[in-house]
Motif scaffolding. Structure first.
Motif, PDB file in Angstrom:
ATOM      1  N   PRO A 164       1.018   8.594   9.301  1.00 55.18           N
ATOM      2  CA  PRO A 164      -0.458   8.246   9.461  1.00 55.18           C
ATOM      3  C   PRO A 164      -0.467   6.652   9.681  1.00 55.18           C
ATOM      4  O   PRO A 164      -1.405   6.371  10.194  1.00 55.18           O
ATOM      5  CB  PRO A 164      -1.406   9.047   8.433  1.00 55.18           C
ATOM      6  N   ARG A 165       0.383   6.185   8.755  1.00 59.34           N
ATOM      7  CA  ARG A 165       0.126   4.564   8.705  1.00 59.34           C
ATOM      8  C   ARG A 165       1.381   3.935   9.271  1.00 59.34           C
ATOM      9  O   ARG A 165       2.597   4.411   9.212  1.00 59.34           O
ATOM     10  CB  ARG A 165       0.020   4.448   7.173  1.00 59.34           C
ATOM     11  N   THR A 166       0.714   2.619   9.813  1.00 58.83           N
ATOM     12  CA  THR A 166       2.085   1.699  10.194  1.00 58.83           C
ATOM     13  C   THR A 166       2.490   1.258   8.932  1.00 58.83           C
ATOM     14  O   THR A 166       1.738   1.496   7.781  1.00 58.83           O
ATOM     15  CB  THR A 166       1.178   0.577  10.982  1.00 58.83           C
ATOM     16  N   LEU A 167       3.764   0.687   8.995  1.00 58.62           N
ATOM     17  CA  LEU A 167       4.270   0.345   7.741  1.00 58.62           C
ATOM     18  C   LEU A 167       3.500  -0.795   7.252  1.00 58.62           C
ATOM     19  O   LEU A 167       3.192  -0.986   5.928  1.00 58.62           O
ATOM     20  CB  LEU A 167       5.628  -0.471   8.104  1.00 58.62           C
ATOM     21  N   THR A 168       2.681  -1.598   7.805  1.00 60.29           N
ATOM     22  CA  THR A 168       1.854  -2.750   6.981  1.00 60.29           C
ATOM     23  C   THR A 168       0.816  -1.926   6.379  1.00 60.29           C
ATOM     24  O   THR A 168       0.463  -2.428   5.407  1.00 60.29           O
ATOM     25  CB  THR A 168       1.546  -3.716   8.295  1.00 60.29           C
ATOM     26  N   GLU A 169       0.105  -0.948   7.095  1.00 56.81           N
ATOM     27  CA  GLU A 169      -0.834  -0.554   6.492  1.00 56.81           C
ATOM     28  C   GLU A 169      -0.332   0.307   5.207  1.00 56.81           C
ATOM     29  O   GLU A 169      -1.028   0.300   4.124  1.00 56.81           O
ATOM     30  CB  GLU A 169      -1.518   0.461   7.340  1.00 56.81           C
ATOM     31  N   TYR A 170       0.786   0.750   5.235  1.00 57.88           N
ATOM     32  CA  TYR A 170       1.421   1.745   4.230  1.00 57.88           C
ATOM     33  C   TYR A 170       1.494   0.557   3.038  1.00 57.88           C
ATOM     34  O   TYR A 170       1.253   0.872   1.823  1.00 57.88           O
ATOM     35  CB  TYR A 170       2.723   2.426   4.565  1.00 57.88           C
ATOM     36  N   LEU A 171       2.243  -0.559   3.118  1.00 59.09           N
ATOM     37  CA  LEU A 171       2.374  -1.536   2.356  1.00 59.09           C
ATOM     38  C   LEU A 171       1.066  -2.091   1.438  1.00 59.09           C
ATOM     39  O   LEU A 171       1.213  -2.769   0.282  1.00 59.09           O
ATOM     40  CB  LEU A 171       3.267  -2.742   2.877  1.00 59.09           C
ATOM     41  N   ALA A 172       0.171  -1.956   2.241  1.00 66.05           N
ATOM     42  CA  ALA A 172      -1.153  -2.438   1.558  1.00 66.05           C
ATOM     43  C   ALA A 172      -1.191  -3.838   1.011  1.00 66.05           C
ATOM     44  O   ALA A 172      -0.611  -4.677   1.686  1.00 66.05           O
ATOM     45  CB  ALA A 172      -1.725  -1.341   0.687  1.00 66.05           C
ATOM     46  N   GLY A 173      -1.773  -3.856  -0.282  1.00 67.29           N
ATOM     47  CA  GLY A 173      -1.762  -5.269  -0.972  1.00 67.29           C
ATOM     48  C   GLY A 173      -0.392  -5.807  -1.213  1.00 67.29           C
ATOM     49  O   GLY A 173      -0.083  -7.010  -1.645  1.00 67.29           O
TER      50      GLY A 173
END
Ligand code: FES
Ligand code: FE
Length: 439
Positions: A164-173
């Motif tokens: 469900p997430r792009t890599l950048t979304e997944y990496l979060a903070g």
């Protein structure tokens, strides 16, 4: 798998009680083979997982073959310059298409029956092709490709077709900390050739906890502390710095000032001859980023945990540590060193020496860590004590590095995913929230 029957919902593994400032983990999480099998499907098949660094496949045709989340994969840069991640399993009958850990090729040839694949994954050659009928199309038998992406040179793969997430979304903070790593050279960062492959007779999560645990530093690594002091440097202080929950299971500890950094923070243990150059590099960072960010990039020690199994320890040198489970009671550890591409050769030697002295598997610190987590694993055999405690710092607005906030962030995400929860974050613990409140 009958784990739900064995472990009903009223028998949780993670006991998170913010009102009582209590956080406990049932030690079966480290010993139960059913849970270990379930982690592969609930966690490793669902997250974005680190594969390698772009610098490890610098030229067209270069590749690395390694296991990620229990699956053999190949990360290859095609002749077209694109980095792809393939299943390292022949579409014919399954053999490993690539048996060398790294190299450079125009094509991959499966050793079983000589099917040949381009470095972009297309099937290009089949011996004795007249054994197949008209319905056999080479286009149907390319290497299976996994979804992959990179952030600042760090390449990740996901095995979840519904990710469900792009890599950048997944990496979060965690992106903030990857930026602090990659900003260490305008010329780019590179993995120093060669990897250290080792392991431990302990559950993989113990190493994740240990790598982000500063509480143990002065207690467990007395020899290294003594070594630093004998060279005139000041080891990391007992107090200070801060821990952070970065969202989605990621966490970090940050400790200024750094003990020493060959990049741009000189201390006596590096010797007087390199001092002018290291200080000149520090001044260039101030010109490039301003004093505050320059200090953060060059003058702090950091440990970054990217859920589930990547650690980047950015201390006296930078190590990328990938930790993979091998059942409940064993793990495989892969360590490589990351460095600025444009580093002077003698500073590079200094970095390698301190990397090996501190972080290497035969250094001053890592054997202590391996021995102590193996000791924990053995201690769990006595089942009289059911829970481990990870509550340090729940009483503080901004936990320190010696607190256990990053480990709690890890465990909260572990718990959500093991329950099939998508892992969206609660208010107050959002990605990038510094200190992440009083938990
Ligand atoms: Fe690869 Fe047959 S298994 S060619
Ligand atoms: Fe340690």
């Amino acid at each position: 798998m009958t784990i739900e029957l064995r472990r009903p919902v009223h028998d949780p593994i993670v006991l998170d009680d913010p009102e009582r400032l209590s956080f406990r983990v049932d030690r079966r999480a480290y010993t139960d083979e059913d849970l270990a099998a379930r982690e592969l499907t609930r966690i490793f098949d669902r997250c974005w997982l680190y594969v390698g660094h772009e610098s490890e496949v610098p030229a067209p045709g270069s590749y690395v073959a390694r296991d990620v989340g229990g699956r053999p994969v190949v990360m290859a840069r095609g002749s077209d310059g694109v980095i792809r991640v393939f299943a390292n399993s022949c579409p014919h009958r399954g053999a490993l298409v690539c048996s060398q850990p790294a190299g450079q090729v125009r094509s991959f040839r499966c050793p079983y029956h000589d099917w040949t694949f381009s470095n972009q994954g297309d099937l290009v050659g089949v011996p004795i092709p007249d054994g197949y009928g008209p319905g056999f199309r080479k286009a149907d038998f390319g290497l299976a490709r996994h979804q992959s992406d990179s952030y600042r040179g760090f390449v990740f793969v996901t095995f979840d077709p519904q990710q469900p997430r792009t890599l950048t979304e997944y990496l979060a903070g965690a992106t903030e900390y990857l930026d602090l790593v990659d900003d260490q050279s305008a010329a780019g960062m590179e993995v120093i050739r060669g990897a250290q492959l080792h392991g431990a007779q302990a559950n993989w999560k113990l190493m994740m906890e240990n790598s982000v645990d500063i509480y143990h530093f002065r207690a467990l690594h007395k020899r290294y502390v003594g070594y630093m002091e004998s060279l005139g440097s000041v080891p990391p202080r007992r107090r200070g710095g801060f821990g952070r929950a970065l969202g989605l299971g990621h966490g970090a500890n940050e400790l200024p000032p750094a003990a020493a950094r060959p990049l741009a923070y000189w201390t006596p243990m590096f010797g007087p001859e390199v001092r002018p150059r290291i200080e000149a590099t520090a001044a260039r960072f101030v010109e490039r980023f301003g004093p505050e960010r320059a200090q953060r990039i060059t003058g702090t020690n950091r440990a970054l945990l990217i859920f589930p199994n990547l650690m980047i320890i950015d201390a006296i040198a930078i190590t990328i540590r990938k930790i993979d489970p091998v059942g409940a009671g064993r793990m495989a550890i892969t360590s490589v060193a990351l460095a600025p591409r444009d580093e002077d050769p003698d500073i590079r030697e200094l970095r390698k020496s301190h990397y090996l002295t501190f972080l290497g598997p035969a250094g001053f610190a890592t054997p202590d860590d391996i021995e102590i987590i193996e000791s924990c694993q053995r201690g769990y055999l006595n089942r009289a004590v059911r829970y481990s405690d990870l509550s340090r710092g729940m009483n503080k607005e901004v936990p320190e590095t010696t607190d256990e906030l990053p480990a709690r962030e890890f465990w909260r995400q572990w718990d959500r995913l093991m329950h099939g929860d998508d892992g969206h974050h609660e208010p107050g613990r959002r990605a990038g929230a510094q200190g992440a409140g009083p938990r």
